[in-house]
Every structure is written in C-alpha cells, then in structure tokens.
Design an enzyme around this catalytic site. Structure first.
Site, short mmCIF file in Angstrom:
data_model
loop_
_atom_site.label_atom_id
_atom_site.label_comp_id
_atom_site.label_asym_id
_atom_site.label_seq_id
_atom_site.Cartn_x
_atom_site.Cartn_y
_atom_site.Cartn_z
N ASP A 1 13.87 33.78 -0.83
CA ASP A 1 13.26 35.09 -1.11
C ASP A 1 13.90 35.84 -2.26
OD1 ASP A 1 15.72 35.84 0.13
OD2 ASP A 1 14.81 37.77 0.66
N ASP B 1 17.02 28.89 2.35
CA ASP B 1 18.06 29.83 1.94
C ASP B 1 18.47 30.58 3.21
OD1 ASP B 1 19.62 31.60 0.26
OD2 ASP B 1 18.03 33.08 0.58
N ASP C 1 16.94 32.47 -5.91
CA ASP C 1 16.23 31.33 -5.34
C ASP C 1 15.16 30.77 -6.28
OD1 ASP C 1 17.64 31.51 -2.94
OD2 ASP C 1 16.24 32.97 -2.11
N CYS D 1 -21.46 17.66 -13.75
CA CYS D 1 -21.48 18.91 -14.53
C CYS D 1 -20.07 19.44 -14.71
CB CYS D 1 -22.32 19.97 -13.80
SG CYS D 1 -24.02 19.52 -13.50
N CYS E 1 -23.47 19.67 -9.96
CA CYS E 1 -22.83 18.50 -9.37
C CYS E 1 -21.49 18.21 -10.02
CB CYS E 1 -23.74 17.28 -9.50
SG CYS E 1 -23.96 16.73 -11.20
#
Length: 737
Positions: A632, A435, A636, A15, A12
């Site tokens: 990419d 970009d 960046d 825990c 649970c």
C-alpha cells in the site's frame, strides 16, 4: 496522450483486427486496442486525428468519433430501439414468404407452373425491402469491406443474401431454384440476432452504466453565508458543500463540520454505513445517512474517485487477455478461409455432383433436402449455408464480453481490475507476497497492553494521555485516542519536554512524569529491574513498550503496536489451505515481523529489506513461479511493478494504486481471495466461450458443404452462437466469489 473513440460499423472479430491494424499503421500511435463488446477504440501516442480517421475509413469504411459519456445510456437505448424496429419490420415482410415457402415445400408436387410464377414473384418482391432496406446497412458494410479487402462478418452475410436473392430473378429465365425467400429469412434472422446481441451486450456493460448514474446531479453550496443550489458539474475546488441526511455527496472532499454515517457501498460493496466526523475524507456519490455535514470540495470532475473507477473499469475492459491472441490469429484469416471453402464447395458440387448427391441422399428424411433440382442450385444452396454459418462473431465476443462482466462484478465488490491480463495471470499465481505495514497490519499504532503497578488502569491512562496530548508522535496519538475512547478526562500539564527518540518529560499536579523507553529511564536514574521481565515479554511480542514513571517511581507500562487487520489471519490461513506460498516482505525488524507472522500463520518472513531492495527480492522469487505482491505504500511501488500481479490496498497511496494491476478498494485482505476466485471463474467462462465459438463452426461447416444444412438454419445457429456466448458470460454474475 490517451484517447477513446467510438467506432461505427464493427460487427465481428475481423472488424476488430482491421480497425486495430489500421490504427497502429498511423504515424505516432504507440498502442491501439479495440473492444468489440463496447465498440470502443483506445489509442495512445502523438498523432494526427484526421490521419487516424482516414486510415480507419480506408481500411473498411469504419467511422470513428470522440467518446461522449454523458449520453452513453441514451445512445445505447437508441441503438436498441433502432435494432428492434429493423428486426420487427423485416419480419413483417419475411413471415408471409416463410409461410409460403413451407407451404411450397409440403405441396411442391401439386403447384402448377402458373402458380409457381406468382410464388417466385412474391419471394422476390417481399425480399427486396428486407435485404436492401432494413438490412441495407449490412449490405453496404459488406460491399465496403470487399472494396477495401478487409473481409468481415458483413462480407459473408452480404454475399449469402445477395447470391440467394439473385437466384430469384434468374429463376424466371432459367431452371435455377429460387432462393430469394431464403435470402430474406437469413437477413431477418441476422437482424434478430443483432437486436438480441445489442440487448445482451447492454446487460454486460451494466456496471459502467450503473456507475455513470451514481453521480449527484445537484449540490448545495455555502456562499457568502447563504445556501445556493447549483448543478454538481459547477462545483469548484474549495467550495463548501452542505449535505443533508439522505442526499448524495456531490464530490470528493473533507468534512469540516458535523458528524454522520455514510453509505459507501457503491465504493466498497459493504452495506454497513461508515461513521464519519470532522477531518474525515468523503467520496462523491456516496450517501449521507443521518447528520448534516459541511464538506470542503477537494476533487472534481475527472479527478474524483468515481471517475477514476469508471476510467479503470473501462481500461480493463479494453485490454486483452493473452488467450485473446489465439482468437485474433484465427479471426485474422477466418473470413478469407471461409470464402475459399465456399468456392471449394461450389466447385465440388459442380465437379463431383453424383458423389455429393449420394451423400445427401442419406439425409432425405430432412424436409428441406430436395435433390430434384439442378446441380448449380444445389451448389448455390450449399455455398450460401457455408457463408452464413461461418461468421466469426461469437469468437470475437467470447473474451471481451466475459471481461466486461468480470470487471463490472469486481467494481461492484470493491475489486478494481486495471488490466485484463491480470485475470489470466492471477489464476496461475502460487506465491503471494505481503507487505506488513498497512497491508497485514492497520498501518497505525494502537494500545495493545496496559500493565499497572501502584495505580489503577484509568489513573495510568489519565496521567499518560495528559502528558502525551502535547505530542504529535504516532505513539502519543495512539495513547491519547485510547484514553479518549475510554472517556477519560485529560488534565493540563505545567511543563512539557520531548526527548527525541526516547520519550518525554511533563509536570502534572506538581508531580514529575517521565514516559519513554529503557534508555530514558537509565538517563533519569529510574530503576526498572523489577519490571524488566514484563518489559521484555512485551518487546519479544514485537511491541513498543512505554515505561511510565511518576516522581522517579514506575507506575505502569503501556505497550503500543501496529495491530493486524481483523481479516488478515483468516485470509492468510485460507491461502495456505489452498496451497499458496505466503511470504511477508518488510523493512521492519525481524522480531516484529516474526511476531506478526506467528499471529497470521505466514509461512516465510523476509525482514529488514530496504525499499529499493524489495523489487530485487521479488525478482528472485519469480524464479520459482508467478508472484503476486500486495502492498500500500510509496515504497511498495517498485515491488508492485516488478511482480507478475501487483495488488494495491485501496486505502493506500496514489502511487501504489497507479502501479498496481488490481486494487482492493475496501483495504481488506479478504479481497485477495475474492480476486483470485473472480480470476478463476472469469477464465473458466472465457475458455467455455472460446470452445463453443469454435466448436459450432467445426461441426457445422462440413454439414453445410455437403448440402444438408439449410442456410436459414445456419443463420439461426450463427446468431444463437453469439447470443449463447454473451449469455454464458452474463451467467458469471451468479457466481459467488
């Protein structure tokens, strides 16, 4: 140092909090995350592993062991079989006493004292194997949790079933009601809930299991000119692999011989095969379709693309969504509060029995309400119901189970979510920054326009590509590739000279060829006044225009540009319609940037920004709200890190991918729309689950306190709440994103 452990004994949310808190208490551990849905502990730091094991054991009797991936599926199947066997065997003993209890309830007034003695003994004897053998691990876990004062769900079930069982032996000597059968039924329903929960959790983690089964088991390598079949795990870097049609590619590498088409749907979600030729990269576990290819192995083991996907998905599943902090705060005090409410319930029934009896009398139409018993019996009956109904299992499963399904869905559709927090943040993001190069555009120049003056188009391409074939410049390659696609045969050059930053000179068929910009034409005294209008028109569109001259006379123009991706315009238009602010952030010149923005309907352009200035620009935009940045390249990375949500194009560089929160494996911008839709649908499910996990407790606990909720019904409701949370999370798979 990051490590993953499997945790035994967690059931649970309490825990989870206990294991996480005890882990963070170990010297050297900087971060610890626990996932109830996968029973995994993720820790980071320099620490003593034995100290960690001791701390977790001491906190509540939990045990950890290093993660073993190879047997993940077999282990889960074994857990399911064990849970099923315990459930089935428990019901073999519980079903007869459940029927007997119903019979007793109906014909209570006609049962003799002597017969009642046999009934009581039957309840006791049949309850023993159910509670202490098949449910023994629950009792043991509950006792340990109380011993270490780390209360959890098992604490409540253990107390509920033991108190119920003890009324059995006591009923033989006192006037107390025998609830031993109720104890057995609570445990049987609890074991049933555990089995269904285990099965449902298995469905939630199907994405990881599916990925684990994708790896190729065997590989054919070329060694000393001969083919040998080996286990895929034995592949070494540099090995040459032979892959035939229909076979899985064993590992990541580069094609060194042959052409084919490859089914990359496991990576991108796209069903259309991708054409591959010599020099192209291939990914392990994708399927070779129609040609024999030779591959040089480049990445093996944990470095392969598939291994990285599995790692990313698991890390995302282990992370926490901010809303989970709310659930953690509740569950940290939930069980102690329930124990307090149980104590108050029992004391109230013993102190103010007439008041509570008068309330219960309003519900005597309910079959199980029997007020012809002692106040102590009614107090115990209500107390057991409170203990059982209030187990916080559903609350602990509400978020992690949904996150498991969500990240799995994303992985199957080419959207890798590296951090669970991204799910919650993305839904609130309204500013999306792109970009340009490699994100909105393809990232490589292509021929866009050809203008001829005294020659045909094919003739112009033949002359230009033959000259440019000697150059490694990206523009030269674009012209050569364009000509080759047109099946134009190239000629040999007698002379070739690159003029840096301007163009080139060449000699073909004893004719002088000059290709370059206006500066080069001026230097070579070539008049382009008649063509200047055409040149300026192309340059105003942001295109690099190459002027082609033969023997001092201009014969044509070739315009080259980094063209936009096929889905960029559609994606950006859709984002605009949805009310997002779309911005292009680029280091390119303003003319080119505005041209791309015009084609794609980007709302705002921020051009000529240096790489180190991109992060500062994002910081300024964040004053207006959450910002998502999509890029990419290496340049960046700072902007991806600075933004609230960094989205990397998966075809980009490793450093961009490492700093991103979400990765679009396909390299298509339409993945942004899918990611946003997935984020919204996921968070909707999390909120639904959190509501129902709390609502049933709010409604049911008062009913249990006044004695009108049967403990067995309470256990069924508790188990049903956990199952409903997991089922609702799995319904996310039906959503179209």
């Amino acid at each position: 140092m990051k490590k993953t452990y499997e945790v035994k004994g967690m059931h649970c949310a309490s825990c989870v909090n206990t294991v996480q808190k005890s882990s963070l208490g170990v010297e050297g551990i900087k971060e610890a995350r626990v996932n109830l849905a996968t029973n995994k502990l993720y820790v980071e730091g320099k620490y003593d592993e034995e100290e960690l094991k001791k701390a977790i054991k001491k906190s509540g009797g939990y045990e950890i062991q290093k993660e073993t991936k190879k047997n993940e599926i077999e282990k889960e199947d074994q857990e399911m079989r064990t849970a099923k066997n315990k459930m089935r065997n428990a019901w073999i003993f519980t079903a007869p006493i459940a029927l007997l209890m119903i019979f007793h309830m109906i014909f209570m007034d006609h049962v003799s004292m002597q017969l009642m003695m046999y009934v009581n003994w039957t309840y006791i004897l049949f309850s023993i194997p159910v509670i202490f053998y098949f449910g023994g691990y629950v009792i043991k876990s509950g006792i340990i949790s109380i011993k270490y004062l780390s209360f959890n769900m098992d604490s409540l079930i253990m107390l509920g079933t033991l108190v119920a069982f003890l009324t059995g032996p006591l009923s033989l000597f006192t006037t107390i009601e025998n609830y031993a059968a109720i104890g057995a039924m609570i445990m049987a329903f609890h074991l049933t809930g555990r089995y269904i929960e285990t099965k449902a959790k298995g469905k939630s983690s199907q994405a990881i299991k599916k990925l684990l089964t994708l790896e190729a088991k065997k590989a054919t390598i070329l060694k000393d000119g001969e083919e040998q079949e080996i286990d895929a795990s034995e592949i070494k870097k540099g090995d040459v692999l032979i892959v035939r049609p229909g076979e899985k590619i064993p590992t990541d590498g580069t094609i060194i011989k042959g052409e084919t088409s490859i089914d990359e749907s496991m990576m991108t979600g796209e069903s259309i095969p991708v054409e591959k030729k010599t020099g192209d990269k291939v990914i392990g576990a994708t399927i070779n379709q129609d040609g024999i290819i030779h591959i040089k192995a480049e990445k093996i083991g944990k470095d392969t693309f598939l291994s990285q996907i599995i790692k990313m998905v698991e890390e995302a599943q282990s992370s926490k969504v901010p809303i989970q902090e709310f659930a953690d705060k509740i569950t940290s005090v939930f069980v102690p509060v329930v124990l307090l409410i149980t104590a108050i319930t029992i004391i109230a029934w013993l102190t103010f029995p007439q008041v509570l009896r008068s309330v219960a009398e309003l519900f005597t139409f309910i079959p199980w309400i029997n007020l012809n018993v002692s106040n102590l019996s009614l107090a115990i009956f209500a107390g057991i119901a409170v203990l059982v109904i209030a187990c916080p299992c559903a609350l602990g499963l509400a978020t992690p189970t949904t996150l498991m399904v969500s990240t799995g869905m994303g992985a199957n559709r080419g959207i890798l979510i590296r951090k669970g927090e991204a799910i919650q943040t993305l839904k609130d993001t309204k500013i999306i920054v792109f970009d340009k190069t490699g994100t909105i555009t393809k990232g490589k120049p292509e021929v866009t326009n050809i203008k001829t003056y005294s020659v045909t188009e094919n003739e112009l391409l033949e002359i230009s590509a033959s000259a440019e074939n000697n150059s490694e410049h990206p523009i030269a390659k674009a012209i050569v590739n364009y000509a080759k696609n047109k099946k134009i045969k190239l000629q040999e050059t007698q002379k070739f000279l690159i003029i840096r930053g301007k163009g080139l000179e060449a000699k073909i068929n004893n004719k002088e060829i000059i290709i370059g910009n206006k500066k080069l034409m001026q230097e070579k005294n070539i008049n382009y006044s008649e063509e200047e209008k055409d040149i300026e028109a192309l340059e105003n569109e942001g295109k690099t225009t190459m002027i082609v001259a033969r023997d001092k006379k201009i014969i044509g123009l070739i315009a080259v540009a980094d063209t936009i991706k096929e889905d960029s315009q559609k994606t950006i238009q859709e984002l605009n319609k949805k009310g997002y602010t779309t911005i292009m952030l680029t280091g390119d010149n303003e003319t080119v940037a505005k041209s791309i923005a015009k084609q794609t309907n980007i709302q705002k352009v921020i051009a000529e920004v240096l790489p180190d200035e991109k992060a500062n620009t994002i910081k300024e935009l964040q004053k207006q709200g959450y910002v998502a940045f999509i890029g990419d390249g290496i340049n960046d990375a700072p902007a991806l890190k600075q933004s609230n949500i960094g989205i990397a194009i998966g075809t980009g560089t490793d450093i961009a991918i490492e700093t991103a929160d979400i990765i679009l494996v396909q390299g298509k911008l339409e993945g942004v729309i899918k990611a946003i839709n997935l984020s919204k649908e996921t968070f909707k499910k999390i909120r639904q689950n959190m509501f129902w996990a709390l609502a049933y407790n709010v409604i049911a606990i008062p009913l249990a306190m006044i004695g009108i909720l049967h403990p067995v019904i309470a256990e069924i409701a508790m188990a049903a709440s956990s199952i409903s949370v997991i089922t609702n999370a799995n319904l996310l798979k039906r959503k179209k994103i």
